[in-house]
Design a protein around this motif. Structure first.
Motif, mmCIF file in Angstrom:
data_model
loop_
_atom_site.group_PDB
_atom_site.id
_atom_site.type_symbol
_atom_site.label_atom_id
_atom_site.label_comp_id
_atom_site.label_asym_id
_atom_site.label_seq_id
_atom_site.Cartn_x
_atom_site.Cartn_y
_atom_site.Cartn_z
ATOM 1 N N CYS A 1 -11.704 8.696 0.662
ATOM 2 C CA CYS A 1 -11.688 7.557 1.585
ATOM 3 C C CYS A 1 -12.765 7.736 2.647
ATOM 4 C CB CYS A 1 -10.321 7.459 2.259
ATOM 5 S SG CYS A 1 -9.894 8.924 3.190
ATOM 6 N N VAL B 1 -4.465 5.726 0.887
ATOM 7 C CA VAL B 1 -4.588 6.905 1.743
ATOM 8 C C VAL B 1 -3.263 7.679 1.744
ATOM 9 C CG1 VAL B 1 -4.966 7.674 4.102
ATOM 10 C CG2 VAL B 1 -6.394 5.864 3.132
ATOM 11 N N ASN C 1 -6.967 9.559 -2.487
ATOM 12 C CA ASN C 1 -7.280 8.696 -1.342
ATOM 13 C C ASN C 1 -8.187 7.532 -1.708
ATOM 14 O OD1 ASN C 1 -5.714 10.228 0.279
ATOM 15 N ND2 ASN C 1 -7.323 10.823 1.708
#
Ligand code: FAD
Length: 420
Positions: free
Chosen positions: A118, A299, A295
């Motif tokens: 992420c 998340v 992720n």
């Protein structure tokens, strides 16, 4: 063009666990592409301990935890290519990457697993008046500078957002000799784990200002100070309740978003709630043969769960690779009352494993309530819960008999809610 069975994109713990699981399940030619110079992902910069309690039943640092997965992948002869930045994927599963060693390379795969991690929301995502001066970092950037590059980012620090990375960086900055003047959180509750509030703020006497935000950053070349305001119930700053802090550094810990550029580039269906791809119980996206985990899908709160999900996506991928025909009939899963999102977003309605794990988060802190999982209007599971917070991900195994029988959408909601 070289043809391989599976390409895993991303060498964090999710990608490494995924690649190893593919190998363990008899998929011979697995290539893992990692843009960084080392496998391990974001955990390489998380030098604090607290990792691995779920997976290894011991306390490890981030790099030590990641290394366990990298060691396993190497031992299983996963072909790990580091310094290999994937620049495009196609629906027919061609993967192109750039690397200093090999130049521009395109591989053909039977399956692709996106385990790309992420990124952090940055200053552009929030409106703060002031000049674009130096000294404003995302918490993760600061973590990388200090823990990997060996640079100190500032001496008098204020942190916006009480996510875990911000809390961990508050402690890190103090340990490195900086002064952390406070953490402002716009919500009336913290977005970090309770243990991080205690260990990273309270133990260092760092004040946490709930329902507060930074409204102005002063300084032309470098940050010189900030205004922090209390906010009302609509999150509007209350001018009369303004404080000024002389600081040279602001760290932003204001949220993580799945890295979705590759998925977006081929119009994989995206889930607006998680900002990652829509997946089914096999972690397969809307493009057959392309999977997502970790992720890069949604998340996670703990790295252990991201790694576990990588392994689960590999199992789904193995089923895809070994199965000639695919069932395309799905029921959806819905986030009901007080639930922020549900992963997987859809489930096959004619063939499902006996048990499917559902991942979700509550939208706001809940003191007490019952999680109710329904197929149509029939209850599959109902679980009383206490002290749920949005920062902590819930994982609940669901028996799938009723879904296969009724073939109706599944909804997870909170009932009998008592708010914290
Ligand atoms: C700054 C930060 C700090 C964190 N701190 C903690 C913590 O202290 N404790 C905790 O439990 N969790 C922490 N997390 C959450 C943690 O990221 C996850 O729990 C877990 O490590 C995620 O694993 P992953 O494999 O999904 O992603 P990552 O570890 O992010 O791995 C993704 C990998 O994909 C690679 N990649 C991305 N795009 C491409 C591309 N196009 N081509 C090739 N490679 C690519 C990246 O370089 C990266 O190595 C943190 C997250 C961030 C962002």
């Amino acid at each position: 063009m070289r043809h391989v069975s599976a390409i895993v994109i991303g060498g964090g713990c999710a990608g490494l666990a995924c690649a190893s699981t593919l190998k363990k399940n008899g998929i011979e030619d697995v290539v893992l592409l990692e843009k960084d110079d080392e496998a391990g992902g974001i955990l390489n910069q998380c030098i604090h301990n607290g990792f691995g309690l779920t997976t290894f039943k011991e306390q490890l640092s981030g790099p030590a935890f990641a290394e366990r997965f990298a060691d396993e992948a190497r031992a299983l002869n996963v072909e790990i290519k580091t310094g290999a930045m994937v620049v495009s994927i196609t629906e027919d599963k061609k993967v192109s990457y750039e690397s200093q060693k090999e130049g521009y390379v395109t591989l053909q795969a039977d399956a692709i697993i996106l385990a790309v991690g992420c990124y952090e929301r940055n200053r552009g995502a929030v409106q703060i008046d002031g000049m674009r001066c130096a000294g404003v970092f995302t918490a993760g950037q600061a973590q990388r500078y200090i823990n990997i590059e060996g640079y100190m980012v500032g001496k008098r620090v204020f942190i916006l957002g009480s996510g875990d990375i911000g809390l961990i960086m508050a402690r890190r900055m103090m340990l490195e000799g900086a002064e952390v003047l406070g953490v402002a959180e716009i919500m009336p509750y913290s977005n970090g784990l309770a243990r991080n509030i205690k260990q990273c703020l309270e133990d260092f006497n760092i004040p946490l200002y709930l329902s507060h935000t930074i409204t102005h950053i002063y300084g032309k070349d470098r940050v010189e100070g900030i205004d922090v305001c209390k906010v009302d119930e609509h999150m509007r700053p209350i001018e009369e309740e303004k404080m000024h802090f002389d600081v040279d550094t602001v760290l932003l810990s204001i949220g993580l978003i799945p890295e979705n550029h590759l998925a977006d580039s081929i119009q994989i269906q995206m889930d607006s709630k998680i900002k990652g791809p829509v997946v089914d119980e096999n972690f397969m996206t809307s493009v057959p043969g392309i999977f997502a985990a970790g992720n890069g899908l949604h998340v996670h709160d703990l790295a252990d769960y991201a790694a576990k999900q990588g392994a689960k996506a590999a199992e789904g991928c193995v089923r895809y690779l070994k199965q000639a025909s695919q069932d395309n009939d799905y029921v959806n899963t819905n986030a009901g009352n007080e639930i922020g999102y549900v992963v997987p977003a859809r489930l096959h309605q004619n063939q499902l494993p006996k048990i499917v794990e559902m991942y979700f988060r509550v939208r706001k802190p809940v003191k007490k309530g019952t999680i109710v999982i329904k197929c149509g209007d029939e209850v599959i599971r109902s679980i009383p819960k206490e002290n749920l917070v949005p920062s902590e991900m819930e994982i609940i195994p669901v028996v799938t008999d009723l879904i296969l029988e009724k073939k109706q959408d599944v909804t997870i909601s909170m009932e009998d809610v008592v708010y914290a």
